[in-house]
Design a protein around this motif. Sequence first.
Motif, PDB file in Angstrom:
ATOM      1  N   TRP A 152      55.807   6.352  -3.259  1.00  0.00           N
ATOM      2  CA  TRP A 152      56.826   5.830  -2.350  1.00  0.00           C
ATOM      3  C   TRP A 152      58.150   6.567  -2.493  1.00  0.00           C
ATOM      4  O   TRP A 152      58.513   7.013  -3.602  1.00  0.00           O
ATOM      5  CB  TRP A 152      57.084   4.342  -2.615  1.00  0.00           C
ATOM      6  CG  TRP A 152      56.004   3.447  -2.097  1.00  0.00           C
ATOM      7  CD1 TRP A 152      55.995   2.764  -0.920  1.00  0.00           C
ATOM      8  CD2 TRP A 152      54.759   3.133  -2.729  1.00  0.00           C
ATOM      9  NE1 TRP A 152      54.824   2.052  -0.776  1.00  0.00           N
ATOM     10  CE2 TRP A 152      54.053   2.265  -1.869  1.00  0.00           C
ATOM     11  CE3 TRP A 152      54.153   3.533  -3.939  1.00  0.00           C
ATOM     12  CZ2 TRP A 152      52.788   1.775  -2.188  1.00  0.00           C
ATOM     13  CZ3 TRP A 152      52.905   3.034  -4.242  1.00  0.00           C
ATOM     14  CH2 TRP A 152      52.234   2.170  -3.369  1.00  0.00           C
ATOM     15  N   SER A 183      55.626   6.017  -8.093  1.00  0.00           N
ATOM     16  CA  SER A 183      54.216   5.726  -7.812  1.00  0.00           C
ATOM     17  C   SER A 183      53.891   4.267  -8.123  1.00  0.00           C
ATOM     18  O   SER A 183      52.718   3.886  -8.119  1.00  0.00           O
ATOM     19  CB  SER A 183      53.314   6.650  -8.636  1.00  0.00           C
ATOM     20  OG  SER A 183      53.543   6.439 -10.021  1.00  0.00           O
ATOM     21  N   MET A 223      56.274   6.317   2.600  1.00  0.00           N
ATOM     22  CA  MET A 223      55.178   6.375   1.638  1.00  0.00           C
ATOM     23  C   MET A 223      54.418   7.684   1.844  1.00  0.00           C
ATOM     24  O   MET A 223      54.201   8.102   2.984  1.00  0.00           O
ATOM     25  CB  MET A 223      54.223   5.200   1.827  1.00  0.00           C
ATOM     26  CG  MET A 223      53.171   5.062   0.730  1.00  0.00           C
ATOM     27  SD  MET A 223      51.921   3.818   1.129  1.00  0.00           S
ATOM     28  CE  MET A 223      50.744   4.826   2.041  1.00  0.00           C
ATOM     29  N   TRP A 271      54.481   0.394  -6.953  1.00  0.00           N
ATOM     30  CA  TRP A 271      54.978  -0.489  -5.900  1.00  0.00           C
ATOM     31  C   TRP A 271      54.120  -1.725  -5.818  1.00  0.00           C
ATOM     32  O   TRP A 271      52.901  -1.587  -5.901  1.00  0.00           O
ATOM     33  CB  TRP A 271      54.984   0.237  -4.542  1.00  0.00           C
ATOM     34  CG  TRP A 271      55.863  -0.497  -3.561  1.00  0.00           C
ATOM     35  CD1 TRP A 271      55.472  -1.458  -2.664  1.00  0.00           C
ATOM     36  CD2 TRP A 271      57.279  -0.354  -3.423  1.00  0.00           C
ATOM     37  NE1 TRP A 271      56.555  -1.916  -1.977  1.00  0.00           N
ATOM     38  CE2 TRP A 271      57.678  -1.259  -2.415  1.00  0.00           C
ATOM     39  CE3 TRP A 271      58.232   0.444  -4.040  1.00  0.00           C
ATOM     40  CZ2 TRP A 271      59.002  -1.390  -2.016  1.00  0.00           C
ATOM     41  CZ3 TRP A 271      59.537   0.321  -3.653  1.00  0.00           C
ATOM     42  CH2 TRP A 271      59.920  -0.588  -2.647  1.00  0.00           C
ATOM     43  N   THR A 308      61.815   8.592  -5.902  1.00  0.00           N
ATOM     44  CA  THR A 308      60.377   8.504  -5.652  1.00  0.00           C
ATOM     45  C   THR A 308      59.727   7.758  -6.806  1.00  0.00           C
ATOM     46  O   THR A 308      60.199   7.824  -7.948  1.00  0.00           O
ATOM     47  CB  THR A 308      59.734   9.902  -5.513  1.00  0.00           C
ATOM     48  OG1 THR A 308      59.998  10.652  -6.711  1.00  0.00           O
ATOM     49  CG2 THR A 308      60.295  10.652  -4.334  1.00  0.00           C
ATOM     50  N   ARG A 320      48.823   6.827  -3.543  1.00  0.00           N
ATOM     51  CA  ARG A 320      50.061   6.537  -2.826  1.00  0.00           C
ATOM     52  C   ARG A 320      51.277   6.779  -3.719  1.00  0.00           C
ATOM     53  O   ARG A 320      51.210   6.611  -4.952  1.00  0.00           O
ATOM     54  CB  ARG A 320      50.092   5.068  -2.363  1.00  0.00           C
ATOM     55  CG  ARG A 320      48.950   4.688  -1.442  1.00  0.00           C
ATOM     56  CD  ARG A 320      48.999   3.206  -1.096  1.00  0.00           C
ATOM     57  NE  ARG A 320      48.896   2.367  -2.295  1.00  0.00           N
ATOM     58  CZ  ARG A 320      48.963   1.040  -2.288  1.00  0.00           C
ATOM     59  NH1 ARG A 320      49.143   0.408  -1.148  1.00  0.00           N
ATOM     60  NH2 ARG A 320      48.870   0.354  -3.407  1.00  0.00           N
ATOM     61  N   GLY A 378      56.455  -2.749   2.214  1.00  0.00           N
ATOM     62  CA  GLY A 378      56.191  -1.435   1.645  1.00  0.00           C
ATOM     63  C   GLY A 378      54.731  -1.128   1.403  1.00  0.00           C
ATOM     64  O   GLY A 378      54.409  -0.031   0.957  1.00  0.00           O
ATOM     65  N   GLN A 384      58.667   4.533   6.810  1.00  0.00           N
ATOM     66  CA  GLN A 384      58.656   3.060   6.830  1.00  0.00           C
ATOM     67  C   GLN A 384      59.962   2.492   7.392  1.00  0.00           C
ATOM     68  O   GLN A 384      59.947   1.469   8.060  1.00  0.00           O
ATOM     69  CB  GLN A 384      58.427   2.516   5.423  1.00  0.00           C
ATOM     70  CG  GLN A 384      57.060   2.862   4.871  1.00  0.00           C
ATOM     71  CD  GLN A 384      56.594   1.856   3.830  1.00  0.00           C
ATOM     72  OE1 GLN A 384      56.901   0.692   3.903  1.00  0.00           O
ATOM     73  NE2 GLN A 384      55.860   2.328   2.851  1.00  0.00           N
ATOM     74  N   LYS A 389      50.826   9.504   1.230  1.00  0.00           N
ATOM     75  CA  LYS A 389      49.419   9.217   0.941  1.00  0.00           C
ATOM     76  C   LYS A 389      48.710  10.556   0.770  1.00  0.00           C
ATOM     77  O   LYS A 389      48.746  11.408   1.668  1.00  0.00           O
ATOM     78  CB  LYS A 389      48.785   8.453   2.102  1.00  0.00           C
ATOM     79  CG  LYS A 389      47.297   8.210   1.962  1.00  0.00           C
ATOM     80  CD  LYS A 389      47.001   6.985   1.145  1.00  0.00           C
ATOM     81  CE  LYS A 389      45.507   6.675   1.139  1.00  0.00           C
ATOM     82  NZ  LYS A 389      45.206   5.392   0.493  1.00  0.00           N
ATOM     83  N   PRO A 400      61.446   0.048   0.540  1.00  0.00           N
ATOM     84  CA  PRO A 400      60.688   1.267   0.830  1.00  0.00           C
ATOM     85  C   PRO A 400      61.295   2.065   1.985  1.00  0.00           C
ATOM     86  O   PRO A 400      61.630   1.491   3.027  1.00  0.00           O
ATOM     87  CB  PRO A 400      59.302   0.743   1.193  1.00  0.00           C
ATOM     88  CG  PRO A 400      59.566  -0.617   1.754  1.00  0.00           C
ATOM     89  CD  PRO A 400      60.744  -1.165   0.991  1.00  0.00           C
TER      90      PRO A 400
END
Lengths: 195, 333
Positions: free
Chosen positions: A119, A141, A158, A143, A139, A117, B74, A171, A160, A155
């Motif tokens: 963000w 990685s 995200m 979170w 950005t 993941r 989040g 989001q 994936k 956020p």
Amino acid sequence: MIPLPPKVSPGDPFTAKLWNQLRDCVASLRPKSGANTRITQNPGGFIVNFDPPALNWNHPFRILISGNSFSVNVGTVNQVEPTIGGIPISGTDSKGKPIVGGVPKLSVPSDFDSESRAWVALKIVIRPDGSITSAQIVTTSTWPQVSDPYTGWHPIAMFKKISGTATPYQQTYHNLGHQWMKPSSGLGRHFFWAS
Amino acid sequence: MSVPAHAVNEIIDRLAAARPQPGSNCQIKLTSGGYSINPLSFSDAITHPWYTTAAWSASTKQWQAKVLPGFVNGMDPTVSVMNASTKKMTAIPLSNLPFIPLVATVDRTAGGYPIPQFFAQLGASVDRSVQVDSQNQIRQGDNPLGWRRLISCDLYISIARIAVNGTIQINDSTGTSGSVVSYVPEFDLTALKKYGNRPRLMQVGNLKEKQAVTARQRIIGTLTGNAPTDFPEDELLVCTVYLLSPPGADSSTALDGTWQPYVSHNLFYNLNHASQNLATVKSPPGPITIYTGLAGGLGDAIANQDLATINDAAAALASGLVNVTQEGKFWTM
């Protein structure tokens, strides 16, 4: 609906007309699929599945991917427009004139956490009175991020990584309000909400 | 031709029950070759966070749900599913798009749970096949022809938090004239330590059965040795998955691919969540005075169901718990 045959009473003749009406009625029960519809026939009946297309909703903070980079639709936090790399996400200056280079973009993340993941996040820095001094879209990685009294994170989307492809999940769909709640002890909390 | 009238009428009733009926966003047109079924409008269709679909798995012989990832603070929730290779329950991130077997169900047609009007119109009603008459004798009853069984499952978000439980402390040292009864709150961090802040997607037959512990329950339960426990989690309903049997079912009709799934969504956006979670507070919360008076007076009041005294104590406790409650809130982001 197809009309049903008339009900009968004891002693009524079972006529060819009634039989044909029954036949027509049974024949009409066979389902046929229409547009964007799938029908699965089973011994006990049929299942109708609709496949509606996703709605194209051009909302605030929507990430728009183009190749290996993406831009972010204009959205605000406490009516402040965030920036990417110091450039307002709308690609226009305070007078509404286009900035040379156009709408700023970020690269689709290549660094992911242990669950694949990454963000897209809004990072704000505030003054002691709560007013925003800077709002950036970055950005990460990591979170959740560690907040402090003057730095808050929210956020936006995200990514994936699935089968080698970074799939985005939006989001945030609205402009944002923000308030830092000063605690009696500890660091306090940054509250973000749809506004 | 000679056929009994009741046999013909039964065929007609079965035909009537087998005609497709329009559900939500559904349009049915009769053509010479059969019915054409279409959504009323695709422009209104929207897939959103937490969008849930259900389908029958022919391989596992189970109904399974698939939930489009939604996020809390989040993070996508995890959901516990069976690992096919290890045969152990494993927490899978929702963004991995796992199939979720629907195993925690309630039978709404068995009674005790409401049947939404939508399903009543489709033929679901309380099962009357077995009834108890006025003589308390069990007798065979009849369901309407075309009767349909309705089963449902609630999917919900759960976030662990500190639970607040407590004990009653009676202090008789205030003099000969009376005592002070206090409620001493205690923090239980077990769930928070076990699950952390990661949201989890859970399932239960009917989420509404869970209720928060009231101040009154705390006092009476604690004094009578049957103390209620605070739920160590905040919960929010994502959706209810309904499974409707084909017409003509009986109370033993098992779930299979002929059943029809319907999803009633409760969540449409991603969420933020916050609870107090004062785990960093080193000093425990102080006792909350709930009664001052004659020794044993509160216990006597409960035994005698003296509502005024009990209500005063409950109000004092509820007021005191405001400062220590750990119950959190969800909100749309």
